[in-house]
Design a protein around this motif. Structure first.
Motif, PDB file in Angstrom:
ATOM      1  N   GLU A 104      21.786  40.574  -4.385  1.00 19.04           N
ATOM      2  CA  GLU A 104      23.238  41.548  -3.792  1.00 19.04           C
ATOM      3  C   GLU A 104      22.396  43.234  -2.823  1.00 19.04           C
ATOM      4  N   LEU A 105      21.541  43.035  -3.538  1.00 20.68           N
ATOM      5  CA  LEU A 105      20.382  44.040  -3.341  1.00 20.68           C
ATOM      6  C   LEU A 105      19.926  43.810  -1.677  1.00 20.68           C
ATOM      7  N   LEU A 106      19.325  42.329  -2.101  1.00 24.38           N
ATOM      8  CA  LEU A 106      18.656  42.137   0.019  1.00 24.38           C
ATOM      9  C   LEU A 106      19.831  42.140   0.474  1.00 24.38           C
ATOM     10  N   ALA A 107      20.861  41.320   0.420  1.00 21.51           N
ATOM     11  CA  ALA A 107      21.628  41.664   1.525  1.00 21.51           C
ATOM     12  C   ALA A 107      21.954  42.414   1.688  1.00 21.51           C
ATOM     13  N   ARG A 108      22.090  43.540   1.116  1.00 20.71           N
ATOM     14  CA  ARG A 108      22.061  45.235   1.927  1.00 20.71           C
ATOM     15  C   ARG A 108      21.532  44.968   2.111  1.00 20.71           C
ATOM     16  N   VAL A 109      20.153  45.572   2.135  1.00 17.00           N
ATOM     17  CA  VAL A 109      19.196  46.041   2.768  1.00 17.00           C
ATOM     18  C   VAL A 109      19.339  44.780   4.065  1.00 17.00           C
ATOM     19  N   GLY A 110      19.707  44.314   4.256  1.00 16.08           N
ATOM     20  CA  GLY A 110      19.619  42.690   5.419  1.00 16.08           C
ATOM     21  C   GLY A 110      18.100  41.632   5.031  1.00 16.08           C
ATOM     22  N   CYS A 111      18.474  41.276   4.234  1.00 12.65           N
ATOM     23  CA  CYS A 111      16.947  40.321   4.054  1.00 12.65           C
ATOM     24  C   CYS A 111      17.523  39.569   3.301  1.00 12.65           C
ATOM     25  N   GLU A 112      18.535  38.707   3.124  1.00 13.02           N
ATOM     26  CA  GLU A 112      18.898  37.631   2.714  1.00 13.02           C
ATOM     27  C   GLU A 112      17.867  36.132   3.088  1.00 13.02           C
ATOM     28  N   GLY A 113      17.234  36.709   3.862  1.00 13.77           N
ATOM     29  CA  GLY A 113      16.159  35.075   3.773  1.00 13.77           C
ATOM     30  C   GLY A 113      15.008  35.546   2.724  1.00 13.77           C
ATOM     31  N   VAL A 114      15.199  36.400   1.862  1.00 13.36           N
ATOM     32  CA  VAL A 114      14.331  36.734   1.171  1.00 13.36           C
ATOM     33  C   VAL A 114      14.024  35.430  -0.375  1.00 13.36           C
ATOM     34  N   ASN A 115      13.547  34.957  -0.400  1.00 14.83           N
ATOM     35  CA  ASN A 115      13.857  34.282  -1.905  1.00 14.83           C
ATOM     36  C   ASN A 115      13.289  34.999  -3.152  1.00 14.83           C
ATOM     37  N   PRO A 116      14.725  35.566  -3.748  1.00 11.94           N
ATOM     38  CA  PRO A 116      14.425  35.998  -5.362  1.00 11.94           C
ATOM     39  C   PRO A 116      13.255  35.466  -6.327  1.00 11.94           C
ATOM     40  N   ASN A 117      12.969  34.180  -6.132  1.00 10.57           N
ATOM     41  CA  ASN A 117      12.028  33.963  -7.726  1.00 10.57           C
ATOM     42  C   ASN A 117      10.897  33.400  -6.523  1.00 10.57           C
ATOM     43  N   ALA A 118      10.826  34.208  -5.021  1.00  6.02           N
ATOM     44  CA  ALA A 118       9.696  33.685  -4.738  1.00  6.02           C
ATOM     45  C   ALA A 118       8.361  34.913  -5.334  1.00  6.02           C
ATOM     46  N   TRP A 119       7.270  34.367  -5.379  1.00  7.58           N
ATOM     47  CA  TRP A 119       6.141  35.814  -5.743  1.00  7.58           C
ATOM     48  C   TRP A 119       6.413  37.153  -4.873  1.00  7.58           C
ATOM     49  N   VAL A 120       5.833  37.695  -5.403  1.00 10.37           N
ATOM     50  CA  VAL A 120       6.269  39.649  -4.388  1.00 10.37           C
ATOM     51  C   VAL A 120       4.741  39.366  -3.592  1.00 10.37           C
TER      52      VAL A 120
END
Length: 498
Positions: A104-120
């Protein structure tokens, strides 16, 4: 910092301007609960507050996005976003809810393509910066403090941040915004305050001061010309670097060009078009590089940075992220400066510390590094002075080819001007410079010639009076040039390289 009076209104963007070391970071650390004030009063919504820890500030709605990211590289995106607000269900950790919240927060900043499970640690710097902003939104800020929040972002991400800030303003969120990019300040800020030498100099509304007036308030002197004058139009008969049909995976495609002795060649284009890979390839970092590279007319195969920087090749690279790629933050300033050139002070296994110290002192004076003790950790310096240490580190290797990856990102206008003058002096002394920057003004003001990359190829070349913002943008957006033109230019470069 002393005697600062400042007020940030709800629903307004209040820009804080000043050189590195002017007191901006101290101010926001006090407001954010990182540093305790020794005097004065802090009011939040009219009530006096005193934060002993950032957690207390966050609980009161004061949230900071610092230039130095707070993300933990060994955790996932979702874990970083939810680390201070773990999701629980019946007293148990709810992993699925944490991932949903991150989405939800990634979508709010326009980063829907970032996988929440990806390592930073696997994300590029621009994605990490957007994750940091998403993390801040998750704390429901009423006062949001942004310190160089867009310095590492692509142009499309910057637009998303602009939209987000407009949304927050409409919701009544107050914002303190620190940036050295004047065009951002002019677009975003409702109010501006200038700091210098730890003191508040002046606060004024948008449009009340010209760019020149603002800069003079920041540095306390007449700025004069930002960029040193370029030499009269001239050719560079001695070719320092010749590249032919350079390729790497899908990030570089048949890149050909040449760079003359004493020339500053700019590399432009939208972020992510192969510029970073080009510099890394020429520094021996990438494996499986295709094509031909010649240094001073001799074909070379660069397989490691150690080989690239040796005396035979004389290549140096000032990397994109000074914190993770350019410096060893806990180490002393002096140790960081000599790290890449220790072989020049070593006989057998013994380091000549006297020669090393003399060379370091010379660099401090030459580059005007503001430092108390050289034994202090380099992390104690301001961002601009840290960048100067990175420059000094590589200049101590006495490079013939100096490559720079966006070297003025996140530093103040005064330090930028010093770097521009240094680059021109190096070029006048015969150093060849390959200069990638996301700032079009730098391409126009600093460079003798500019190559624009588009879709991982050379889209076009600009020289002299043709180096304009419109021409740069046309090429960067693919509106001019194209594969056929790039092919012709590549053929010409190949002929020159022979």
């Amino acid at each position: 910092m002393s005697g600062v009076d400042l007020a940030c209104e709800a629903g307004k963007v209040h820009a804080i301007l000043g050189e590195n070391g002017a007191g901006k970071s101290t101010l926001i650390k006090i407001i954010g609960g990182v540093v305790k004030p020794s005097a004065g009063e802090l009011l939040l919504r009219g009530e006096p507050v005193r934060f002993d820890h950032p957690i207390e500030a966050n609980a009161a709605g004061v949230v900071c996005v610092f230039q130095e990211l707070s993300l933990m590289p060994t955790l996932t995106v979702a874990e970083n976003i939810g680390i201070t607000m773990p999701t629980n269900r019946l007293g148990l950790f709810d992993r699925k809810a944490q991932v949903r919240r991150a989405e939800e927060l990634l979508a709010r900043v326009g980063c829907e393509g970032v996988n929440p499970n990806a390592w930073v640690s696997d994300l590029p710097l621009s994605r990490r910066q957007m994750v940091e902003i998403a993390k801040a939104l998750g704390k429901d800020p009423r006062l949001l403090i942004l310190d160089e929040a867009t310095s590492a972002l692509t142009s499309s991400d910057v637009e998303k941040v602009y939209e987000l800030l407009a949304e927050l303003k409409a919701q009544g969120v107050g914002m303190l915004y620190i940036s050295h990019r004047m065009h951002e300040i002019k677009e975003l800020a409702d109010v501006m305050s200038v700091f210098r030498n730890g003191r508040h100099i002046e606060t004024f509304a948008k449009g009340q001061r010209s760019d020149d007036q603002i800069v003079e308030l920041m540095i306390g002197r007449d700025m004069g010309h930002v960029f040193p004058p370029k030499p009269a139009a001239r050719s560079f008969p001695a070719t320092r670097l010749a590249v032919r049909d350079l390729g790497w995976e899908r990030q570089l495609e048949d890149v050909s060009f040449k760079l003359g002795e004493g020339e500053i060649l700019g590399i432009g284009g939208l972020d992510g078009q192969g510029q970073r890979e080009l510099l890394l390839g020429l520094f021996g970092v990438l494996k499986g590089l295709r094509g031909e590279i010649k240094i001073d007319g001799t074909p070379v195969e660069l397989t490691s940075p150690r080989q690239a920087k040796d005396r035979a090749h004389g290549i140096a690279l000032v990397p994109e992220d000074r914190k993770t790629e350019g410096l060893m933050l806990p180490m002393a300033i002096a140790a960081n400066m000599s790290l890449a050139s220790l072989d020049r002070f070593t006989r057998g296994v013994v380091i000549d510390r006297r020669r090393e110290a003399a060379r370091i002192d010379e660099m401090v004076r030459r580059i005007q590094i503001k430092v108390g003790s050289l034994d202090h950790p380099v992390s104690s310096l301001s961002g601009g002075n840290q960048q100067k240490v990175v420059l000094a580190k590589w200049l101590m290797t006495e490079p013939r080819l100096l490559m720079l990856n966006d070297p003025t990102r996140g530093i103040d206008v005064g330090t930028k001007q010093e770097i521009y003058q240094l680059l021109r002096a190096l070029a006048d002394a015969g150093t060849s410079i390959l200069f990638y920057t996301t700032d079009y003004d730098e391409l126009i003001g600093c460079c003798d010639r500019v190559l624009i990359l588009y879709q991982h190829r050379v889209q076009g070349e600009l020289v002299g009076p043709d180096i304009t913002e419109k021409n740069i943008l046309d090429l960067a957006l693919g509106l001019r040039g194209g594969p056929e033109r790039a092919k012709r230019e590549a053929e010409r470069a190949r002929a020159d390289a022979r």
